[in-house]
Scaffold this active site. Structure first.
Site, PDB file in Angstrom:
ATOM      1  NE  ARG A   4      29.675  22.240  32.982  1.00 51.56           N
ATOM      2  CZ  ARG A   4      30.156  23.340  32.838  1.00 51.56           C
ATOM      3  NH1 ARG A   4      30.558  23.598  31.770  1.00 51.56           N
ATOM      4  NH2 ARG A   4      30.232  24.304  33.814  1.00 51.56           N
ATOM      5  CD  GLU A  46      29.211  21.217  42.018  1.00 51.08           C
ATOM      6  OE1 GLU A  46      29.806  22.268  42.435  1.00 51.08           O
ATOM      7  OE2 GLU A  46      28.908  21.499  40.804  1.00 51.08           O
ATOM      8  CB  THR A  96      40.351  22.840  44.184  1.00 44.60           C
ATOM      9  OG1 THR A  96      40.365  22.399  45.657  1.00 44.60           O
ATOM     10  CG2 THR A  96      41.502  22.097  43.560  1.00 44.60           C
ATOM     11  CG  LEU A 108      42.134  17.321  44.805  1.00 49.45           C
ATOM     12  CD1 LEU A 108      40.961  16.802  44.880  1.00 49.45           C
ATOM     13  CD2 LEU A 108      42.127  18.596  44.228  1.00 49.45           C
ATOM     14  N   GLY A 109      44.539  18.956  48.928  1.00 48.98           N
ATOM     15  CA  GLY A 109      44.210  19.630  49.996  1.00 48.98           C
ATOM     16  C   GLY A 109      42.835  19.566  51.018  1.00 48.98           C
ATOM     17  CE1 TYR A 162      27.419  26.099  43.947  1.00 46.92           C
ATOM     18  CE2 TYR A 162      28.735  24.284  44.652  1.00 46.92           C
ATOM     19  CZ  TYR A 162      28.387  25.126  43.741  1.00 46.92           C
ATOM     20  OH  TYR A 162      28.752  24.856  42.387  1.00 46.92           O
ATOM     21  CG  ASP A 175      29.948  29.146  43.855  1.00 45.64           C
ATOM     22  OD1 ASP A 175      29.338  30.027  43.292  1.00 45.64           O
ATOM     23  OD2 ASP A 175      30.701  28.393  43.048  1.00 45.64           O
ATOM     24  CB  CYS A 190      30.725  37.810  35.952  1.00 51.03           C
ATOM     25  SG  CYS A 190      30.243  38.977  36.670  1.00 51.03           S
ATOM     26  CB  CYS A 245      28.621  40.002  29.834  1.00 47.31           C
ATOM     27  SG  CYS A 245      27.465  39.450  31.134  1.00 47.31           S
ATOM     28  CB  CYS A 264      24.940  43.920  33.757  1.00 43.38           C
ATOM     29  SG  CYS A 264      26.079  43.922  35.163  1.00 43.38           S
TER      30      CYS A 264
HETATM   31  S1  SF4 Z   1      27.783  42.901  32.295  1.00 40.31           S
HETATM   32 FE1  SF4 Z   1      27.506  42.314  34.483  1.00 40.31          FE
HETATM   33  S2  SF4 Z   1      27.075  40.303  34.819  1.00 40.31           S
HETATM   34 FE2  SF4 Z   1      28.170  40.487  32.548  1.00 40.31          FE
HETATM   35  S3  SF4 Z   1      30.393  40.288  33.424  1.00 40.31           S
HETATM   36 FE3  SF4 Z   1      29.955  42.418  33.330  1.00 40.31          FE
HETATM   37  S4  SF4 Z   1      29.389  42.867  35.338  1.00 40.31           S
HETATM   38 FE4  SF4 Z   1      29.311  40.609  35.130  1.00 40.31          FE
END
Ligand code: SF4
Length: 372
Positions: free
Chosen positions: A28, A40, A46, A83-84, A123, A141, A195, A205, A211
């Site tokens: 990054r 990536e 992994t 790493l396989g 991806y 992904d 999540c 979250c 959500c």
């Molecule tokens: S609130 Fe929803 S998006 Fe956030 S961690 Fe929980 S399930 Fe995942």
């Protein structure tokens, strides 16, 4: 609340959170598309913690795409060892060579060109184009599909290609303008840190308030995913052929073919037997091994049938179950001249690329002999 408001809530919430908590990962620190590409590919199947030292060593040894394109394959495999999924390394180098030849060493910016490179799926294409070039391409992904399934409470089976395509469209529609690099990484980060597969930390979250999966109490049931088939066991006898005289302290190893599973890596000579029954009696294993190696001109004696080691190697679709028999070679110099065979001692061990299972078996053996 309109759909546009919803998207804005999701995008802005996620970006704000990501900019505060993002992990400082080596890939990054740069927008170099080659570095992003390497990371990536390494991160497929992994864990991040495992990848970090490999990534650092790899870009240290092959700092630019041209260094990778021009390196001997053995060297690339050596830096991937452990790493396989070694076809990833081979494909990466083949694709780097293509980029060097066809695009003057610069990773192309078009989706069609990037996705046509060897080993680069949808991806990885999305990750390279968005993170390196800020193009509004989705990078979907398993992590991202889990987050989206939960957030939007989608019950489609994520093992189905049609679901993935739908998720790519959805993820793309959520990218805030001009923020593709951070948004895609934020989505990945949320899947990795909050999540998570088994126990999502919904109270922490950044987009939890809206959500739908959480609101419906389904966060742990989602995503829906049909089970992959269990890996098929394959039974093998290997020979640990110890040298003597000029080859004392060494073990006979061989190189795998140029194509196929673990291509060109080094291993203990071994054979596959049809089923578990043929893997139970060492005397039978010894006779089968002797006969198979004799076909390569490698005459060995494994008749004492002593099992000196056992290990397994797990692939996505297969498990190699390996028992190792102690053995000796009848014509050591002659054997050393057989194509693909070599006597290797502890001092040369690190010069070769080994699949994990043989690295483990040989390391144990050399440690044992050093203690004798
Ligand atoms: S609130 Fe929803 S998006 Fe956030 S961690 Fe929980 S399930 Fe995942």
């Amino acid at each position: 609340m309109t759909a546009t408001d919803d998207k804005r809530y999701f995008g802005e919430g996620l970006l704000r959170w990501y900019r505060k908590v993002r992990r400082d990962l080596p890939w990054r620190r740069s927008r170099d598309p080659y570095h992003i590409w390497v990371s990536e590919i390494m991160l497929q199947q992994t864990r991040v913690d495992t990848v970090i030292p490999y990534f650092n060593r790899f870009v240290d040894r092959f700092p630019t795409l041209r260094h990778l394109a021009e390196a001997p394959e053995d060297d690339v495999l050596k830096h991937w060892e452990g790493l396989g999924y070694y076809s990833r390394a081979r494909n990466l180098q083949a694709a780097a060579r293509e980029v060097a030849e066809r695009y003057g060493g610069e990773v192309p910016r078009s989706k069609a060109e990037v996705s046509a490179l060897k080993g680069v799926g949808p991806y990885t294409t999305g990750a390279i184009l968005s993170i390196a070039y800020d193009q509004p391409e989705p990078a979907v992904d398993g992590n991202v599909m889990r987050v989206l399934s939960r957030y939007f409470c989608l019950e489609d089976d994520i093992a189905r290609p049609a679901t993935r395509i739908g998720m790519e469209g959805l993820a793309q529609s959520l990218i805030p303008e001009g923020q593709a690099a951070d948004f895609n990484q934020a989505l990945m980060e949320l899947g990795a840190m909050v999540c998570t597969p088994k126990s999502p930390s919904c109270p922490e979250c950044p987009v939890g308030e809206r959500c739908e999966g959480r609101l419906q109490g389904k966060e742990r049931e989602l995503p829906v995913k049909t089970k992959a088939k269990k890996a098929r066991p394959v039974f093998r006898w290997a020979a640990l052929i110890e040298g003597s005289g000029a080859f004392a302290g060494k073990v006979l190893v061989r190189q795998r073919p140029e194509t196929g599973l673990l291509a060109q890596m080094w291993e203990l000579p071994h054979i596959e037997v049809p089923d578990e029954d043929a893997w139970i009696r060492p005397e039978e294993g010894a006779a089968l091994l002797e006969a198979a190696l004799a076909e390569d001109g490698v005459l060995v004696k494994a008749a004492s049938g002593e099992v000196v080691g056992e290990a397994q190697h797990i692939f996505t679709h297969l498990v190699w179950k390996i028992k190792v028999l102690g053995a000796s070679a009848l014509e050591e110099q002659y054997v050393a001249d057989r194509t693909g065979y070599r006597w290797v001692g502890p001092e040369e061990f690190e010069n070769y690329a080994w699949p994990n299972v043989f690295r483990k078996l040989l390391t144990e053996y050399f440690l044992l002999t050093l203690r004798r």
